[in-house]
Design a protein around this motif. Structure first.
Motif, PDB file in Angstrom:
ATOM      1  N   TRP A   8       0.848  -1.182   0.000  1.00 12.98           N
ATOM      2  CA  TRP A   8       0.000   0.000   0.000  1.00 12.98           C
ATOM      3  C   TRP A   8       0.886   1.236   0.000  1.00 12.98           C
ATOM      4  O   TRP A   8       1.735   1.399   0.859  1.00 12.98           O
ATOM      5  N   THR A   9       0.648   2.098  -0.940  1.00  9.37           N
ATOM      6  CA  THR A   9       1.355   3.377  -0.962  1.00  9.37           C
ATOM      7  C   THR A   9       0.472   4.412  -0.267  1.00  9.37           C
ATOM      8  O   THR A   9      -0.732   4.183  -0.050  1.00  9.37           O
ATOM      9  N   ALA A  10       1.047   5.541   0.051  1.00 10.35           N
ATOM     10  CA  ALA A  10       0.263   6.612   0.669  1.00 10.35           C
ATOM     11  C   ALA A  10      -0.882   7.025  -0.248  1.00 10.35           C
ATOM     12  O   ALA A  10      -2.000   7.301   0.216  1.00 10.35           O
ATOM     13  N   GLU A  11      -0.607   7.034  -1.532  1.00 10.69           N
ATOM     14  CA  GLU A  11      -1.650   7.432  -2.499  1.00 10.69           C
ATOM     15  C   GLU A  11      -2.801   6.429  -2.508  1.00 10.69           C
ATOM     16  O   GLU A  11      -3.977   6.816  -2.516  1.00 10.69           O
ATOM     17  N   ARG A  12      -2.474   5.125  -2.505  1.00 12.00           N
ATOM     18  CA  ARG A  12      -3.529   4.098  -2.496  1.00 12.00           C
ATOM     19  C   ARG A  12      -4.326   4.162  -1.207  1.00 12.00           C
ATOM     20  O   ARG A  12      -5.553   4.016  -1.208  1.00 12.00           O
ATOM     21  N   ALA A  16      -8.408   4.992  -0.685  1.00 16.34           N
ATOM     22  CA  ALA A  16      -9.307   4.141   0.102  1.00 16.34           C
ATOM     23  C   ALA A  16      -9.987   4.950   1.199  1.00 16.34           C
ATOM     24  O   ALA A  16     -11.199   4.808   1.435  1.00 16.34           O
ATOM     25  N   VAL A  17      -9.247   5.812   1.874  1.00 18.25           N
ATOM     26  CA  VAL A  17      -9.805   6.633   2.956  1.00 18.25           C
ATOM     27  C   VAL A  17     -10.885   7.565   2.415  1.00 18.25           C
ATOM     28  O   VAL A  17     -11.918   7.781   3.056  1.00 18.25           O
ATOM     29  N   LYS A  18     -10.674   8.109   1.221  1.00 15.37           N
ATOM     30  CA  LYS A  18     -11.654   9.015   0.628  1.00 15.37           C
ATOM     31  C   LYS A  18     -12.998   8.331   0.367  1.00 15.37           C
ATOM     32  O   LYS A  18     -14.029   8.987   0.310  1.00 15.37           O
ATOM     33  N   ARG A  27     -14.265   6.102  12.844  1.00 17.37           N
ATOM     34  CA  ARG A  27     -13.745   4.893  13.478  1.00 17.37           C
ATOM     35  C   ARG A  27     -12.294   4.635  13.046  1.00 17.37           C
ATOM     36  O   ARG A  27     -11.452   4.280  13.872  1.00 17.37           O
ATOM     37  N   PHE A  28     -12.019   4.822  11.753  1.00 16.30           N
ATOM     38  CA  PHE A  28     -10.653   4.660  11.240  1.00 16.30           C
ATOM     39  C   PHE A  28      -9.706   5.629  11.946  1.00 16.30           C
ATOM     40  O   PHE A  28      -8.629   5.250  12.404  1.00 16.30           O
ATOM     41  N   TRP A  29     -10.109   6.898  12.055  1.00 12.49           N
ATOM     42  CA  TRP A  29      -9.271   7.915  12.681  1.00 12.49           C
ATOM     43  C   TRP A  29      -9.013   7.593  14.156  1.00 12.49           C
ATOM     44  O   TRP A  29      -7.894   7.738  14.642  1.00 12.49           O
ATOM     45  N   GLU A  30     -10.044   7.133  14.854  1.00 15.01           N
ATOM     46  CA  GLU A  30      -9.881   6.754  16.260  1.00 15.01           C
ATOM     47  C   GLU A  30      -8.886   5.611  16.401  1.00 15.01           C
ATOM     48  O   GLU A  30      -8.014   5.634  17.270  1.00 15.01           O
ATOM     49  N   GLN A  31      -9.009   4.602  15.547  1.00 12.50           N
ATOM     50  CA  GLN A  31      -8.103   3.457  15.607  1.00 12.50           C
ATOM     51  C   GLN A  31      -6.676   3.858  15.237  1.00 12.50           C
ATOM     52  O   GLN A  31      -5.714   3.427  15.880  1.00 12.50           O
TER      53      GLN A  31
END
Length: 126
Positions: A8-12, A16-18, A27-31
């Protein structure tokens, strides 16, 4: 069979985050935040644990160093001092590894991290 790259690159990751919903992103940010805090604490613990010998050994180490300086050390004491020096060096390696990893995590140089932690001025390290 050919292997599929799972790197996984930062771009990929950003793509995915977007695609996350606001709730999934929260939830992702908390984890992610919890993981980063755990990593920082782990490295800080390693740095702290490896900045000095245990108190009894530290006192003996200091005593033997004074004897060496004063040229009053016996051969047996000198061997003991060498053994303690080996432990100090092992601890220094572990501490430096943790400093490097924590600096990477924070995105700063090791020198800046040491300044932030007040390590450069710390005369209590060994």
């Amino acid at each position: 069979m050919a292997q599929v790259s799972t790197r996984w690159t930062a771009e990929r990751l950003m793509e995915a985050v977007k695609k996350l919903t606001p709730e999934e992103f929260r939830r992702f940010w908390e984890q992610l935040s919890a993981w980063r805090a755990e990593q920082e604490q782990k490295f800080l613990r390693i740095i702290r644990e490896n900045s000095q010998l245990p108190p009894k050994k530290q006192r003996r180490f200091n005593q033997l160093r004074r004897k060496l300086r004063d040229e009053t050390i016996s051969e047996r004491e000198y061997e003991e001092l060498l053994s303690l020096w080996q432990e100090v060096e092992r601890r220094n390696v572990e501490r430096l590894k943790a400093l490097i990893e924590l600096a990477k995590l924070r995105g700063v140089s090791v020198q800046e991290l040491m300044r932030q932690l007040g390590i450069g001025e710390n005369t209590d390290v060994f």
